[in-house]
Each structure stands twice: as structure tokens, then as C-alpha cells.
Design an enzyme around this catalytic site. Sequence first.
Site, PDB file in Angstrom:
ATOM      1  N   SER A  60       7.571  14.067  40.020  1.00 58.21           N
ATOM      2  CA  SER A  60       7.879  15.494  40.089  1.00 58.21           C
ATOM      3  C   SER A  60       6.698  16.340  40.541  1.00 58.21           C
ATOM      4  O   SER A  60       6.868  17.312  41.287  1.00 58.21           O
ATOM      5  CB  SER A  60       8.372  15.998  38.725  1.00 58.21           C
ATOM      6  OG  SER A  60       9.499  15.281  38.307  1.00 58.21           O
ATOM      7  N   HIS A  85       4.630  19.959  37.160  1.00 50.55           N
ATOM      8  CA  HIS A  85       5.330  20.735  38.175  1.00 50.55           C
ATOM      9  C   HIS A  85       4.454  21.873  38.708  1.00 50.55           C
ATOM     10  O   HIS A  85       4.294  22.050  39.923  1.00 50.55           O
ATOM     11  CB  HIS A  85       6.623  21.318  37.599  1.00 50.55           C
ATOM     12  CG  HIS A  85       7.650  20.292  37.287  1.00 50.55           C
ATOM     13  ND1 HIS A  85       8.857  20.593  36.690  1.00 50.55           N
ATOM     14  CD2 HIS A  85       7.661  18.942  37.478  1.00 50.55           C
ATOM     15  CE1 HIS A  85       9.564  19.488  36.536  1.00 50.55           C
ATOM     16  NE2 HIS A  85       8.855  18.467  37.001  1.00 50.55           N
TER      17      HIS A  85
END
Length: 280
Positions: free
Chosen positions: A206, A259
Site C-alpha cells: 500500500s 499510506h
Amino acid sequence: MIEIGQLPNARAAQAFIDYLKGLNIQCNAVQHAQGVGIVIIHPEDEQQARQELLQFAKNPYDSKYLQASWDNGDTSAQFDYGSGTQGLVQQFLMGAGPLTLITFFICVAVFAGMNLGFADAIYTQLSFFGAVPQSDISQIWRLFTPSLMHFSAMHIIFNLLWWWYLGGKIENKIGTRPLLFLLLVAGTLPSIVQFYLSGPHFGGLSGVVYAVVGYTWLMGIRQPHCGIQLPQAYMGFMMVWLVLGFTDLLGMPIANGAHIGGLLVGLAQALFDSRKQPQI
């Protein structure tokens, strides 16, 4: 004849050719291994055609290009878009470079191994420092390898679709080097951030995905000729997903530190790379 640049696919190339036809600029399309080249017939049209290509790259969905296709479209133009299963496989392979595909299949292999009875062994070898006993700083690979592990089908499908789509664009249009930098840096620094936020038990690509999202979006704005524009709607979706990660609405643990860290890495690299003079 002068090739003034390339567009990512045959449909975009045909739309641009139809538009130039309305400006009385004669050109042809040349199929390459990656993308479609635009070749100008008369040298005196080169400068105007290059300027028009820059404008087209900034906003290929402008209504004037659609109108040009209606007004000037040539139904005799033919491109091979592929067909059936073979066509899909060819599009998958051509839509990404070697680094994109190698990383894709490594993640798939790791996920398959974790679901075929080797989860504990793989986690022991690839997890971050402190996740398992006797894992220390001498095992330097642990800074990066958590990025290769995924813990659900939805997790890996979401990440790998974005990685193939955007990583492939970056590698094919700009090169392997910037993608390798994004992979290594966004696969390590955000992991360190996530470790300090939630501990060592995490994994997934991610952080790297958010890096290629940020990179593609900003490069598309600052260097629209490069051909890796990210539609604003896609960027908006990823920002909403980022915000939702800080709530309980998704019903799963989210590596928010990875993220945000990955997004910042991608934006910073795009700022650096976009300082270069555009070349078409």
C-alpha cells in the site's frame, strides 16, 4: 516525416490524428511496442503539431477532440487491439515493464505460499523487525519485505491492480529507474513510520501504491507530455480511501502511516523529476 511524440494507445492516437486533420496537418500513426507514435508528413507543420500534442496530453477528453472524431474520423484506420484471452494476456504484459511484472508476481507467489500452509514460515522470514523473535537490525531486508506480504484477497487485488496500472505507466513512459526508486524508498521509509505508529505487525504494498499514485498525479500536472496522467476522479478516490483508513468504516486494520508516507515519497520524487525540461 518527423515523429513528434507518442500516445499511450491507438484510440488516443486516432483522436489526435482526427483533430490535426481538421487543422489541415497531415500525419500518420506508427505502432510501437509501447504506445503509438505520431508522424508528421510535412516538416513545416512540426512546431504547431508539437504544441497541439502538449495541449492534447493535458486534456485528451476535451470536447473539441470528440467533435473532431465525428467530423474527421476515418473508418478505414485499423489498429490491432488484440482479442480473446491471448489479447488480454498481451495487454497485461505490454501494459507493464519488467520491474512492474517481477514485483507483481513476487507478491502473488508470497500470497499463494501464505495460503498453502507456509504462512508462519513466510511471516517469520519477511516481517518487520520485532514481529518475531530473533529478528534484529542485521536482517536489513526486513525494512522492505513486509511490502511483499498481503493478508487477504481484497488486500492484494486492490494493491496489485494499482501497482500494475500506474507502475506500468511509469516504467513504460519514463523508465525503470524512477519506478525502482519509488519501490525501494516507498517500500522502506513508510514501513518505518508505520512501525512507530502501530508496531511491527503489518504488511502490503500500500505504501508503494500511494507513492505511484502521488507520483503519477503530480507528474501528469507538471509534465503532461510524459503520458502518465492520473484522472482527478481516481486521485479523489484514493484520497477518500486514505481518509476512511482513519475511521472504523472499513472494518479492517489500515496501515495509515505507510499510506501517508508513501504518498509523500511519490509527491517528493515527482517534484524532483518534473524539474527536468520536457522532451517530446
